[in-house]
Design an enzyme around this catalytic site. Structure first.
Site, mmCIF file in Angstrom:
data_model
loop_
_atom_site.group_PDB
_atom_site.id
_atom_site.type_symbol
_atom_site.label_atom_id
_atom_site.label_comp_id
_atom_site.label_asym_id
_atom_site.label_seq_id
_atom_site.Cartn_x
_atom_site.Cartn_y
_atom_site.Cartn_z
ATOM 1 N N HIS A 130 14.481 1.407 -4.801
ATOM 2 C CA HIS A 130 14.261 2.688 -5.772
ATOM 3 C C HIS A 130 15.162 3.114 -6.022
ATOM 4 O O HIS A 130 16.302 3.972 -5.348
ATOM 5 C CB HIS A 130 12.872 3.525 -4.981
ATOM 6 N N ASP A 207 14.472 5.093 3.314
ATOM 7 C CA ASP A 207 13.850 5.195 2.933
ATOM 8 C C ASP A 207 12.129 4.741 2.874
ATOM 9 O O ASP A 207 11.456 4.115 2.770
ATOM 10 C CB ASP A 207 13.947 5.235 1.629
ATOM 11 N N GLN A 210 7.332 4.353 1.041
ATOM 12 C CA GLN A 210 6.316 2.644 1.125
ATOM 13 C C GLN A 210 5.492 2.346 2.287
ATOM 14 O O GLN A 210 4.928 1.456 2.617
ATOM 15 C CB GLN A 210 6.419 1.614 0.518
ATOM 16 N N LYS A 233 1.971 10.613 -0.362
ATOM 17 C CA LYS A 233 1.858 8.726 -1.209
ATOM 18 C C LYS A 233 1.208 8.298 0.273
ATOM 19 O O LYS A 233 0.682 6.748 0.744
ATOM 20 C CB LYS A 233 2.783 7.975 -0.591
ATOM 21 N N CYS A 373 10.675 2.522 -11.596
ATOM 22 C CA CYS A 373 11.652 3.178 -10.809
ATOM 23 C C CYS A 373 12.465 2.376 -9.843
ATOM 24 O O CYS A 373 13.827 2.290 -9.195
ATOM 25 C CB CYS A 373 11.642 4.393 -9.921
#
Ligand code: 7TS
Length: 417
Positions: A130, A207, A210, A233, A373
């Site tokens: 991202h 990261d 998600q 999220k 992104c």
């Protein structure tokens, strides 16, 4: 992939926790919310934290000895322990509250990268990063003279681990990889990358924006040095995110922001730093948001992360199988039967992703269109944009059918043009 122990979710019951899901949009059309990878919806008990806090114990933390400040401080500090526990970290000292995943990555890039990287060093990323990670490391590398390398993706949207082994060498200082791609849904082998990084005395940053929302994440099992995620999220509020860092590294690192709260002793000449994690939380922090973040963790744990993972996986499989009915629909990332998260990026031959999302919006279906992104990844895939449907614990197969019907309508509309 769904685990054996998972139980089906009582989605109809869960939907009652989210009042927004029963609203209508446009011309009194029921809302079908399939943009969860961007922001998930918020259950009542998380929303209620804000009312409780501002009506009951709103005060600045750490500073006062009065009742309200003590209550707010205890709740805010315990929230760090709760969020730390949620991802398997060793308590509050390893859990910094930031604004979001983006700020978590920037914190490490500035506080560690700017001080530690120099010419001759390299930072290894993946082709599916991202922008939050890609742009940040790219710019810090420019400022320090370090090189950025990208681990290739394979045709089926997975990491080419052979290439990873070629790229990561003794000059690598940081490997920063997305745990789950927000476009491909690919679940990356973070523990293998951690092993590779550590074999070369490099750090690994994952990261998890998600991943934390939809599966049990244990930073110790993954073997990562840093791990970032966002509350919004995962049924939490906007404005707060988490940064896990190994205690020893966080103790060594320079602060990111200077100011009040993050200091221990200040003279006109010198300053020393507060204990972890406060050393990295300068100024008045996001108090209500932080407490609500912990409530979101409780909410998800009550449902069961394995159950959420299995539910999302089933929805992704169903969406892939529905899209497979059409020759003019291309989906990206791992295919049916493979480990992937609950999102599906797709393109329709005859309709640009932006037009597509606008037409399905007329049917009440909220999806996202664009590069999500990840411009370089879209270049790599040979497309300028994609549409993306992303699912969460409250979504149903019927909603995926509604999406497919709306895509049908878009196809027909453009066939007439
Ligand atoms: N990393 C990944 C993998 C993401 O998916 C996102 C947000 C971020 C970082 C940044 O998170 P933030 O909370 O700091 O904004 N991804 C998306 C998306 O896919 N659509 O909207 C936001």
């Amino acid at each position: 992939m769904g685990t054996q122990e998972s139980a089906p979710l009582d989605v109809a019951r869960l939907r009652e926790d989210f009042p927004i899901l029963s609203r209508t949009v446009g011309d009194d059309t029921p809302l079908v919310y399939l943009d969860n990878a961007a922001t998930s919806q918020t259950p009542n008990r998380v929303i209620d934290i804000f009312g409780d806090y501002y009506r009951g114990y709103n005060a600045n933390v750490h500073r006062g000895i009065h009742y309200l400040s003590q209550e707010a401080s205890i709740a805010y500090e315990q929230a760090h322990d709760r969020v730390a526990e949620f991802v398997g970290a060793d308590g509050r000292e390893e859990m910094i509250f930031t604004k979001n995943t983006t700020e978590s990555i920037n914190l490490v890039a500035y506080a560690w990268g700017l001080n530690e990287l120099s010419e001759g060093d390299n930072v290894v990323l993946t082709e599916m990063e991202h922008h939050a990670s890609l742009v940040t490391w790219q710019q810090i590398a420019k400022r320090t003279g370090a090189e950025v390398r990208y681990i290739r993706i394979t045709e089926d949207g997975k990491l080419d681990m052979e290439h990873a082994r070629e790229l990561i060498d003794d000059d690598t200082q940081m490997v920063s990889a997305v745990h789950i791609s927000n476009v491909l849904g690919t679940v990356n082998p973070i523990s293998d990358l951690a092993q590779l990084a550590h074999d070369h005395d490099a750090y690994i940053f994952a990261d998890g924006a998600q991943a934390v929302p939809n599966r049990r994440v244990d930073v110790k099992d993954l073997g990562v040095d840093f791990y970032a995620f966002s509350a919004h999220k995962m049924c939490g509020p906007t404005g707060v995110g988490g940064l896990y860092g190994k205690k020893a590294i966080l103790e060594d690192m320079e602060p990111f922001l200077y100011g009040g709260e993050m200091i221990r002793k200040v003279t006109y000449e010198e300053s020393t730093w507060n204990d972890l994690p406060w050393k990295y939380e300068a100024g008045t922090p996001l108090i209500a948001e932080g407490i609500a973040f912990a409530e979101a963790c409780d909410y998800l744990d009550d449902i069961g992360m394995d159950n959420i993972q299995a539910h999302e996986h089933q929805l992704a499989e169903y969406a892939l199988s529905r899209f497979a009915e059409f020759d003019d629909v291309t989906t990206y990332g791992p295919g049916l039967g493979e480990d992937r998260s609950g999102l599906v990026a797709f393109t329709l031959d005859s309709v640009h992703a932006h037009d597509l999302s606008s037409i399905v919006n007329d049917y009440g279906v909220a999806i996202r269109a664009g590069d999500h992104c990840t411009q370089p990844l879209h270049d790599r895939l040979g497309i300028s944009a994609s549409a993306r449907a992303s699912f969460y614990l409250y979504n149903t197969r019927e909603e995926i059918d509604a999406l497919v019907d709306a895509v049908d309508a878009a196809r027909e509309l453009f066939a007439d043009i």
